[in-house]
Design an enzyme around this catalytic site. Structure first.
Site, mmCIF file in Angstrom:
data_model
loop_
_atom_site.group_PDB
_atom_site.id
_atom_site.type_symbol
_atom_site.label_atom_id
_atom_site.label_comp_id
_atom_site.label_asym_id
_atom_site.label_seq_id
_atom_site.Cartn_x
_atom_site.Cartn_y
_atom_site.Cartn_z
ATOM 1 N N ASN A 177 -61.659 17.737 -25.137
ATOM 2 C CA ASN A 177 -59.949 17.946 -24.479
ATOM 3 C C ASN A 177 -60.119 17.762 -23.246
ATOM 4 O O ASN A 177 -61.078 18.299 -22.470
ATOM 5 C CB ASN A 177 -59.126 18.220 -25.131
ATOM 6 C CG ASN A 177 -57.582 17.770 -24.245
ATOM 7 O OD1 ASN A 177 -57.434 16.341 -24.929
ATOM 8 N ND2 ASN A 177 -57.404 17.924 -23.212
ATOM 9 N N TYR A 181 -54.388 20.007 -15.422
ATOM 10 C CA TYR A 181 -53.550 21.379 -16.464
ATOM 11 C C TYR A 181 -54.226 22.449 -14.797
ATOM 12 O O TYR A 181 -54.821 22.585 -14.362
ATOM 13 C CB TYR A 181 -53.859 22.564 -16.609
ATOM 14 C CG TYR A 181 -54.190 21.343 -18.366
ATOM 15 C CD1 TYR A 181 -52.832 20.150 -18.976
ATOM 16 C CD2 TYR A 181 -54.698 22.022 -19.646
ATOM 17 C CE1 TYR A 181 -53.452 19.536 -20.229
ATOM 18 C CE2 TYR A 181 -54.755 20.933 -20.644
ATOM 19 C CZ TYR A 181 -54.200 19.903 -20.799
ATOM 20 O OH TYR A 181 -54.502 19.408 -21.946
ATOM 21 N N ARG A 182 -52.715 22.462 -14.341
ATOM 22 C CA ARG A 182 -52.691 23.973 -12.213
ATOM 23 C C ARG A 182 -53.073 24.960 -13.490
ATOM 24 O O ARG A 182 -52.783 25.609 -14.319
ATOM 25 C CB ARG A 182 -51.631 23.407 -11.970
ATOM 26 C CG ARG A 182 -50.240 24.375 -12.662
ATOM 27 C CD ARG A 182 -48.641 24.551 -12.050
ATOM 28 N NE ARG A 182 -48.108 25.312 -12.070
ATOM 29 C CZ ARG A 182 -46.788 25.251 -12.558
ATOM 30 N NH1 ARG A 182 -46.703 24.100 -12.394
ATOM 31 N NH2 ARG A 182 -45.962 26.136 -13.457
ATOM 32 N N TRP A 195 -50.715 25.067 -19.639
ATOM 33 C CA TRP A 195 -51.006 23.961 -20.560
ATOM 34 C C TRP A 195 -49.756 23.846 -21.245
ATOM 35 O O TRP A 195 -49.009 25.077 -21.728
ATOM 36 C CB TRP A 195 -52.705 23.848 -21.217
ATOM 37 C CG TRP A 195 -52.442 24.564 -21.949
ATOM 38 C CD1 TRP A 195 -51.855 26.243 -22.635
ATOM 39 C CD2 TRP A 195 -53.931 25.233 -22.044
ATOM 40 N NE1 TRP A 195 -52.749 26.725 -23.379
ATOM 41 C CE2 TRP A 195 -54.028 26.584 -22.818
ATOM 42 C CE3 TRP A 195 -55.329 24.784 -22.157
ATOM 43 C CZ2 TRP A 195 -55.022 27.393 -23.176
ATOM 44 C CZ3 TRP A 195 -56.479 25.298 -22.318
ATOM 45 C CH2 TRP A 195 -56.057 26.694 -23.222
ATOM 46 N N GLU A 241 -61.969 12.701 -23.513
ATOM 47 C CA GLU A 241 -61.273 11.951 -22.593
ATOM 48 C C GLU A 241 -62.991 11.157 -21.608
ATOM 49 O O GLU A 241 -62.385 9.927 -20.560
ATOM 50 C CB GLU A 241 -60.909 13.020 -21.420
ATOM 51 C CG GLU A 241 -59.407 13.109 -21.583
ATOM 52 C CD GLU A 241 -58.454 13.469 -22.549
ATOM 53 O OE1 GLU A 241 -59.328 14.163 -23.206
ATOM 54 O OE2 GLU A 241 -57.415 13.540 -22.961
ATOM 55 N N ASP A 291 -43.302 22.174 -7.566
ATOM 56 C CA ASP A 291 -43.654 21.332 -8.798
ATOM 57 C C ASP A 291 -43.364 19.190 -8.542
ATOM 58 O O ASP A 291 -42.868 19.442 -7.641
ATOM 59 C CB ASP A 291 -43.376 21.578 -9.941
ATOM 60 C CG ASP A 291 -44.359 21.974 -11.372
ATOM 61 O OD1 ASP A 291 -45.425 20.377 -10.966
ATOM 62 O OD2 ASP A 291 -44.798 22.105 -12.304
HETATM 63 C C1 LIG Z 1 -51.926 16.440 -10.453
HETATM 64 C C2 LIG Z 1 -51.462 16.395 -11.493
HETATM 65 C C3 LIG Z 1 -50.803 18.090 -12.399
HETATM 66 C C4 LIG Z 1 -50.648 18.428 -13.527
HETATM 67 N N1 LIG Z 1 -50.476 19.629 -13.711
HETATM 68 C C5 LIG Z 1 -49.946 19.844 -15.260
HETATM 69 C C6 LIG Z 1 -49.854 21.179 -15.482
HETATM 70 O O1 LIG Z 1 -50.650 22.058 -14.876
HETATM 71 N N2 LIG Z 1 -50.046 20.867 -16.776
HETATM 72 C C7 LIG Z 1 -49.523 20.541 -17.858
HETATM 73 O O2 LIG Z 1 -49.325 20.405 -19.069
HETATM 74 N N3 LIG Z 1 -49.649 19.471 -17.375
HETATM 75 C C8 LIG Z 1 -50.018 18.521 -16.448
HETATM 76 N N4 LIG Z 1 -50.059 17.801 -15.672
HETATM 77 C C9 LIG Z 1 -49.936 16.525 -16.535
HETATM 78 C C10 LIG Z 1 -51.061 16.051 -17.671
HETATM 79 O O3 LIG Z 1 -52.479 16.125 -16.643
HETATM 80 C C11 LIG Z 1 -51.282 14.705 -18.664
HETATM 81 O O4 LIG Z 1 -49.895 15.032 -18.843
HETATM 82 C C12 LIG Z 1 -52.392 14.698 -19.229
HETATM 83 O O5 LIG Z 1 -51.401 13.617 -20.369
HETATM 84 C C13 LIG Z 1 -53.193 15.805 -20.110
HETATM 85 O O6 LIG Z 1 -53.717 15.659 -21.078
HETATM 86 P P1 LIG Z 1 -53.817 15.704 -22.712
HETATM 87 O O7 LIG Z 1 -53.191 14.556 -22.974
HETATM 88 O O8 LIG Z 1 -55.083 15.737 -22.845
HETATM 89 O O9 LIG Z 1 -53.122 17.368 -23.030
HETATM 90 C C14 LIG Z 1 -50.572 17.021 -14.322
HETATM 91 C C15 LIG Z 1 -50.768 16.416 -14.582
HETATM 92 C C16 LIG Z 1 -51.508 15.572 -12.698
HETATM 93 C C17 LIG Z 1 -51.411 14.444 -11.841
#
Ligand SMILES: Cc1cc2nc3c(=O)[nH]c(=O)nc-3n(C[C@H](O)[C@H](O)[C@H](O)COP(=O)(O)O)c2cc1C
Length: 492
Positions: A177, A181-182, A195, A241, A291
């Protein structure tokens, strides 16, 4: 030809006339945010920036330029995915997945790896020295303080890596995966991993923590732009991904073996942080963080990642984004997802004509959806259907309109919706999971949802009055006025 790395993306943006190189020194502490925010608030998303002389938190300038707002316009998002229109990607995906079974969005997406068009482009592990490993720092050689990681907003808990690709592996299936995530920098070799509980990386962590096993994690910065986007896309857990990015690019993503773990990392990345989470350790306080809601998300407990190595290109560029009061760059990343996944949603909810999540609704707060209504109660069928599709489950307010409403124009959607509702009759509340960032729900990640049926009401739905028609001028009058317009002397 697909763009292979961040520097190729920056050059392509430059050729498109959308890059500004910032020469004077700019502090990564807030100054960079203020500059990027002013650009992102400009009509159309403003230019991408390459800040050439970032000033580090401790003073002293960094040799590593910071790139920000790379994805922040329609044109740049299309460039990132190598298409003229982002909608084309959704159509290409739909043509592939327009199969009779399985009948859910997730089920259809789960078929992706088995389809020839996608299987053509699996990520490939390269031999030889990967560009992202030109420089390797291990153990105590690592000091994250030397990277230009910005502190974005005044009340942020610390410096944050924001445009990440966090790489983990499903302990049960082995499927990779990559999530955006920040990541909060806590010390020279420690970061906190934000996450959220609904995300795939967090699910991997729960399984490994329950088993008491160490979890390898890699944080990629940069790489090809399709891979960077893919980390933000809500793909089902069974989809890697980097496989999806290979499909987008029509070329495989090149990977390299990490130096200190058995994960694979993007060979073309600018910088890679390798590390692990120890299940025996307590969680650490992460946040607060300004945020994408436009408010600070509160501090909470998340896993600590110990960094075992930092690898980089010989002359890395540090990729960054800021979030805050919308619109920001993430609106364009989210809009790409909206366009790419819309045709797929239509496969399972065929009455959907269009769907839009306006910037101010920060994706999950507000969804406008137009439908081709064929029977009474169909608006409710659609809102319930949407709440059952992947991360759409987090949508707080869904407003359903008729097919002739342009939901991509929020002013039009609000105008029609507010005219068409009798609030007590047309609003329904439901319960469900709520986005981690929602600060108003009754419980953390649990609360209510609102569905609004703003379609024309039918007799069978109990509406017996006459429904009025929209005011539209007839074509003949318009043409007569067009012909006389110049002579009227009205300058608009
Ligand atoms: C700039 C940006 C920052 C993000 N930060 C976070 C974060 O800190 N934590 C989180 O869970 N999702 C964050 N997201 C959303 C996830 O990237 C998004 O839900 C993604 O689908 C997660 O991948 P996954 O489905 O493989 O878990 C962020 C998205 C963007 C565009």
């Amino acid at each position: 030809m697909a763009l292979d790395n961040l520097r190729a993306f920056v050059e392509a943006i430059d050729r498109a006339g959308q890059l500004r190189r910032v020469e004077p020194p700019v502090s990564v502490e807030r100054e960079l945010t203020e500059i990027a925010d002013r650009c992102m608030k400009a009509p159309g998303g403003g230019p991408a920036l390459l800040v050439q002389r970032p000033v580090l938190r401790g003073g002293g300038s960094s040799a590593c330029p910071v790139a920000v707002n790379l994805f922040g316009s329609d044109r740049r998002m299309a460039l990132a995915l190598g298409v003229e229109r982002v909608d084309d990607v959704g159509e290409r995906l739909t043509a592939l997945l327009n199969l009779k079974v399985p009948d859910s969005l997730f089920g259809k997406l789960a078929m992706l790896p088995q389809l020839a068009e996608v299987a053509k482009f699996p990520p490939r592990v390269t031999t030889g020295r990967a560009p992202c490993q030109a420089t390797v720092l291990r153990g105590t050689e690592v000091d994250l303080g030397t990277l230009p990681v910005p502190v974005c907003w005044p009340e942020d808990g610390g410096p944050y890596i924001t445009l990440s690709g966090v790489i983990t592996r499903d302990p049960a299936t082995g499927v990779r995966n990559v999530g955006m995530y920040r990541v909060q920098v806590l010390g020279p070799r420690e970061v906190a991993m934000h996450w959220q509980r609904h995300k795939v990386g967090a699910a991997h962590w729960r399984t490994l923590a329950a088993r008491g096993e160490r979890m390898p994690v890699a944080i990629a910065l940069g790489g090809d732009p399709a891979s960077i986007y893919a980390a933000s896309a809500p793909l089902p857990p069974s989809i890697d991904e980097y496989l999806f990015a290979g499909f987008l690019r029509r070329e495989p993503v090149r990977l390299a073996k990490a130096i200190t773990s058995d994960l694979d990392v993007p060979a073309e990345a600018e910088i890679v942080l390798e590390g692990y989470i120890d299940p025996a350790e307590d969680l650490v306080l992460e946040g607060p963080f300004g945020d994408h809601t436009g408010f600070y998300s509160l501090a909470d407990y998340y896993p600590r990642v110990h960094i075992t190595a930092v690898t980089s290109r010989a002359d890395p560029i540090y990729p960054h984004t800021i979030v805050g009061r919308p619109p920001m760059e993430d609106f364009y990343l989210g809009q790409a997802t909206e366009r790419i996944f819309l045709p797929l949603l239509k496969l399972t909810l065929p009455e959907i004509v269009d769907l839009h999540m306006p910037a101010e609704g920060i994706f999950h707060n507000l969804v406008f959806v137009s439908i081709d209504k064929q029977y009474p109660g169909q608006a409710y069928k659609v809102m319930n259907g949407l709440w059952g599709q992947g991360l759409m489950a987090l949508a707080k307010v869904i407003i359903v309109l008729d097919h002739d409403v342009n939901v991509r124009d929020p002013k039009e959607a609000w105008w029609v919706a507010l005219n068409h509702i009798d609030p007590e009759r047309d609003v329904r509340f439901s319960m469900g999971p709520i986005d981690v960032l929602d600060h108003a729900s009754r419980g953390f990640t649990f609360g209510s949802k609102m569905g609004i049926d703003a379609t024309r009401k039918w007799k069978e739905e109990g509406f017996t009055r006459e429904w009025p028609r929209r005011i539209v001028m007839d074509d003949a009058t318009k043409q007569r006025v067009d012909a006389m317009w110049k002579d009227l002397g009205i300058d608009l």
